[in-house]
Design an enzyme around this catalytic site. Sequence first.
Site, short mmCIF file in Angstrom:
data_model
loop_
_atom_site.label_atom_id
_atom_site.label_comp_id
_atom_site.label_asym_id
_atom_site.label_seq_id
_atom_site.Cartn_x
_atom_site.Cartn_y
_atom_site.Cartn_z
N CYS A 278 -2.13 3.29 9.08
CA CYS A 278 -3.23 2.41 8.61
C CYS A 278 -4.33 2.28 9.64
O CYS A 278 -5.45 1.91 9.29
CB CYS A 278 -2.76 1.00 8.35
SG CYS A 278 -1.26 0.76 7.54
N HIS B 176 0.87 -1.18 0.00
CA HIS B 176 0.00 0.00 0.00
C HIS B 176 0.92 1.24 0.00
O HIS B 176 1.97 1.22 0.65
CB HIS B 176 -0.84 0.08 1.29
CG HIS B 176 -2.13 -0.67 1.28
ND1 HIS B 176 -2.67 -1.24 2.41
CD2 HIS B 176 -3.04 -0.91 0.28
CE1 HIS B 176 -3.82 -1.82 2.12
NE2 HIS B 176 -4.07 -1.64 0.84
N1 LIG Z 1 -1.31 -0.36 4.81
C1 LIG Z 1 -2.56 -0.15 5.17
O1 LIG Z 1 -3.11 0.88 4.77
N2 LIG Z 1 -3.27 -1.04 5.88
C2 LIG Z 1 -2.84 -2.24 6.46
C3 LIG Z 1 -3.73 -3.38 6.02
C4 LIG Z 1 -3.29 -4.72 6.57
C5 LIG Z 1 -4.17 -5.86 6.12
N3 LIG Z 1 -3.73 -7.09 6.74
C6 LIG Z 1 -4.13 -6.02 4.63
O2 LIG Z 1 -3.25 -6.73 4.13
O3 LIG Z 1 -4.98 -5.47 3.93
#
Ligand SMILES: NC(=O)NCCC[C@H](N)C(=O)O
Length: 285
Positions: free
Chosen positions: A274, A178
């Site tokens: 996040c 991300h």
């Molecule tokens: N990087 C972000 O904006 N969010 C973290 C999301 C972690 C979640 N386990 C995912 O892989 O979507």
Amino acid sequence: MAETTSPMIERTVPRLLMCAPTFFEVSYVINPWMTDHVHDTTSERARRQWDALRDTVSRHADVALQPPAEGLPDMSFTANAGLVFGNAFVPSRFRYAERQGEEAHDRDWFARHGFDIVDLPEGMFFEGAGDALFDRGVARRLWMGHGHRSDAEAAPELARLLDIEVLPVKLSDPRFYHLDTCFCPLANGYLLYFPGAFDPPALALIETHVPPGLRIPVRERDALDFACNAVNLGRVVILNRASGALRERLEAAGFMVVEVALDEFIKSGGAAKCLTLRLDEIPGA
Ligand SMILES: NC(=O)NCCC[C@H](N)C(=O)O
């Protein structure tokens, strides 16, 4: 919590959305951070760390809380609910089925809280403020990451729907899946970022649009500690951990670094940024 009641007084306290980690765990693998951590988190530790983040953020901002939902262990990562701009909320369309159940909860929360729901066309993936970050130096400029979760096709659609400039940057390292894992626009136009996470054209775009004196590149060690996954509120930068060198660089730019340990969430691939979503993205500001 202090609310501005008079229309004559401009609101200056930032407002963020968080969601308690009641049902947080690593129960599936959709990014490389999760691989070795299935059923390896403890809810007490996650709760303690999340509480510390909420308390720290609350010293500098108002925090709104979204109710967590059972069976949706990643819902605490509110950054991925969608993109807020003024009163508009563009809901995410998650790439993986494991997170798609969050979409209905997010739409519902934002509709009930008075936002206008602005939908992207069907058939494209977009993971909200995880991949879409407003520049803090140039108004109405959005940086959008693609290559892992969000589709590049979402960039022109966001530009059209919100009447903004969108600069798409391709992410090249699966650990930084991300944009908010490797890129963080800071107050006064500064940019904290990990150059190793971007493909050459994306790096060139960043270097064209952000003057050298405003760029704060981090080393891989800091990037792996999620230093770019920071919450910036005025001159305060809240992050999991920063090396001495990074702390000095940020302080030299006028920022104050506050560390909040979030290793339990890093097992799922996320940290401070996040776990929050700005609700007050002001057009033109
Ligand atoms: N990087 C972000 O904006 N969010 C973290 C999301 C972690 C979640 N386990 C995912 O892989 O979507």
